[in-house]
Design an enzyme around this catalytic site. Sequence first.
Site, PDB file in Angstrom:
ATOM      1  CD  GLU A  60      29.780  33.590  23.278  1.00 17.94           C
ATOM      2  OE1 GLU A  60      30.135  34.155  24.031  1.00 17.94           O
ATOM      3  OE2 GLU A  60      28.698  34.136  22.687  1.00 17.94           O
ATOM      4  N   GLY A  71      36.069  29.656  27.093  1.00 18.51           N
ATOM      5  CA  GLY A  71      37.699  29.858  27.011  1.00 18.51           C
ATOM      6  C   GLY A  71      38.261  29.300  27.974  1.00 18.51           C
ATOM      7  CE1 TYR A  73      39.022  39.464  37.823  1.00 12.95           C
ATOM      8  CE2 TYR A  73      40.820  38.037  37.076  1.00 12.95           C
ATOM      9  CZ  TYR A  73      39.764  39.031  36.758  1.00 12.95           C
ATOM     10  OH  TYR A  73      39.986  39.470  35.543  1.00 12.95           O
ATOM     11  CB  CYS A 116      57.191  48.634  43.938  1.00 10.97           C
ATOM     12  SG  CYS A 116      59.117  48.224  43.790  1.00 10.97           S
ATOM     13  CD  GLU A 117      50.998  48.431  43.174  1.00 14.67           C
ATOM     14  OE1 GLU A 117      50.091  48.292  43.971  1.00 14.67           O
ATOM     15  OE2 GLU A 117      50.993  48.948  42.210  1.00 14.67           O
ATOM     16  CE1 TYR A 166      39.465  35.615  30.055  1.00 18.35           C
ATOM     17  CE2 TYR A 166      39.275  33.593  31.270  1.00 18.35           C
ATOM     18  CZ  TYR A 166      38.666  34.446  30.340  1.00 18.35           C
ATOM     19  OH  TYR A 166      37.666  34.059  29.607  1.00 18.35           O
TER      20      TYR A 166
HETATM   21  N1  LLP Z   1      31.729  34.866  26.028  1.00 15.93           N
HETATM   22  C1  LLP Z   1      31.674  36.177  26.795  1.00 15.93           C
HETATM   23  C2  LLP Z   1      30.707  36.979  26.065  1.00 15.93           C
HETATM   24  C3  LLP Z   1      32.692  36.614  27.894  1.00 15.93           C
HETATM   25  O1  LLP Z   1      32.348  37.776  28.355  1.00 15.93           O
HETATM   26  C4  LLP Z   1      33.343  35.540  28.255  1.00 15.93           C
HETATM   27  C5  LLP Z   1      34.296  35.867  29.578  1.00 15.93           C
HETATM   28  C6  LLP Z   1      33.613  34.204  27.648  1.00 15.93           C
HETATM   29  C7  LLP Z   1      32.610  33.958  26.517  1.00 15.93           C
HETATM   30  C8  LLP Z   1      34.563  33.404  28.080  1.00 15.93           C
HETATM   31  O2  LLP Z   1      34.270  32.733  29.556  1.00 15.93           O
HETATM   32  P1  LLP Z   1      35.037  31.619  30.100  1.00 15.93           P
HETATM   33  O3  LLP Z   1      34.650  30.327  29.535  1.00 15.93           O
HETATM   34  O4  LLP Z   1      36.305  31.886  29.678  1.00 15.93           O
HETATM   35  O5  LLP Z   1      34.727  31.733  31.333  1.00 15.93           O
HETATM   36  N2  LLP Z   1      39.642  37.558  33.429  1.00 15.93           N
HETATM   37  C9  LLP Z   1      38.899  36.783  34.414  1.00 15.93           C
HETATM   38  C10 LLP Z   1      37.726  36.276  33.531  1.00 15.93           C
HETATM   39  C11 LLP Z   1      36.932  37.217  32.682  1.00 15.93           C
HETATM   40  C12 LLP Z   1      35.834  36.566  31.629  1.00 15.93           C
HETATM   41  C13 LLP Z   1      35.152  37.398  30.939  1.00 15.93           C
HETATM   42  N3  LLP Z   1      34.363  37.036  30.135  1.00 15.93           N
HETATM   43  C14 LLP Z   1      39.518  35.734  35.257  1.00 15.93           C
HETATM   44  O6  LLP Z   1      40.718  35.727  35.083  1.00 15.93           O
HETATM   45  O7  LLP Z   1      39.121  35.126  35.906  1.00 15.93           O
END
Ligand code: LLP
Length: 425
Positions: free
Chosen positions: A284, A286, A327, A353-354, A381
Amino acid sequence: MTTAHLPGHPHIDYRGDALTIEEVPLSGLAREHGSPLFVYSKASMLSALAAYQRGFVGRQARICYAMKANSSLAILQVFAQAGCGFDIVSAGELERVLAAGGQAETIIFSGVGKTRAEMRQALHAGIGCFNVESEAELDVLNEVALSLGLRAPVSIRVNPNVDPKTHPYISTGLKGNKFGIAHERTLLTYQRAAALKGLKVVGIDCHIGSQITEETPYLDAMDRVLDLVQAIEAAGIALHHIDFGGGLGIDYNGETPPAADGLWAKLLAKLDARGYGQRQLMIEPGRSLVGNAGVCITEVLYLKPGEQKNFCIVDAAMNDLPRPAMYQAFHQIVPVNKRSGSTEVWEVVGPVCESGDWLGHERALNVQTGDQLAVLSAGAYCMSMASNYNSRGRAAELLVDGAKVHVIRQRESLADQIHNERLVG
Ligand code: LLP
């Protein structure tokens, strides 16, 4: 103070002094389409995907793009056409996949808080698998499936208690996290799932965190998951697939995460050694598919040199690029057209405004009012986490394919923003 480093990328680079994405110089795009503006390289996404595909040659594997990273329809279309499945976390994401031409049976549904309505919708659509995250969810899914006369395909997300060594907000596989089922309870939970008539156990799932830049946490998690597979199958419950989650990091600022194919060579060696190498595998990813495929172009509105700090005020803000505020994340900020001459140190901030509305601290830049800057590694993201805070419309998005530029999202107007609001009386 941080000096600029362009994350290693063949499709976004300087040609002379002009930052270029595939065949298109970025400077003309913001003039034509306005700013702030997200621009993505299709070739870059496909080459990131190719690294995973190479890693799985000769195996039964499905790459399910974790669309929360960037859920814009055209991005989903690119991955659907390239043969990907999708990892979703809401009914909204399900509808987006279907609207972009993705196939329901390639979808896996993750997340700790699926509602009954979402379960019904996903069952009606015929998704491939629910990644169940709690025992309570198993019972509810069972009830919902029985009420529809269906059996829900399930996999249980195990929490392997492995430290992914990443930011605490994005580590998910430790005991203290809300995700998954503790690995000590996994076998019991599988036995319970196998006894429920509305469920059909099809796999096992694990995801330990995001922006992981080391291979050890993956290798450790694989060992723990395979121990569980062995125990579950010894108890007579067959697992058709093993889903290993996402999480592979990218180069924001000189990080050196393992390449997808290299990492998977090692993980597959472990699978082979224990006799699971020919199982159906799922992953999975992303961020690693889209993060470094995108930039956000922003214009310098004002320069405000000060006694303690110099502020470079740009037209993109925390509502467009929430990761720094949320983050303390680092994104490179580079000129769209390089100027000769010396640099000064700037706090790059937005108009919201922050005080938390900053995009980069202490950046060495040679800038003038009206210049365009590019915030790099903005494919993941960013737009998917963008908001309307301060009643700012969300930015437009472009997808570049060679010399072709496609507008994949129009800039959000005020009419779009207030569409669902009503005055009283
Ligand atoms: N699978 C599950 C169950 C997840 O919770 C996530 C991400 C992924 C796959 C994908 O993960 P990746 O390959 O993208 O690392 N907003 C945060 C990242 C939150 C990720 C949440 N879960 C940021 O901007 O760093």
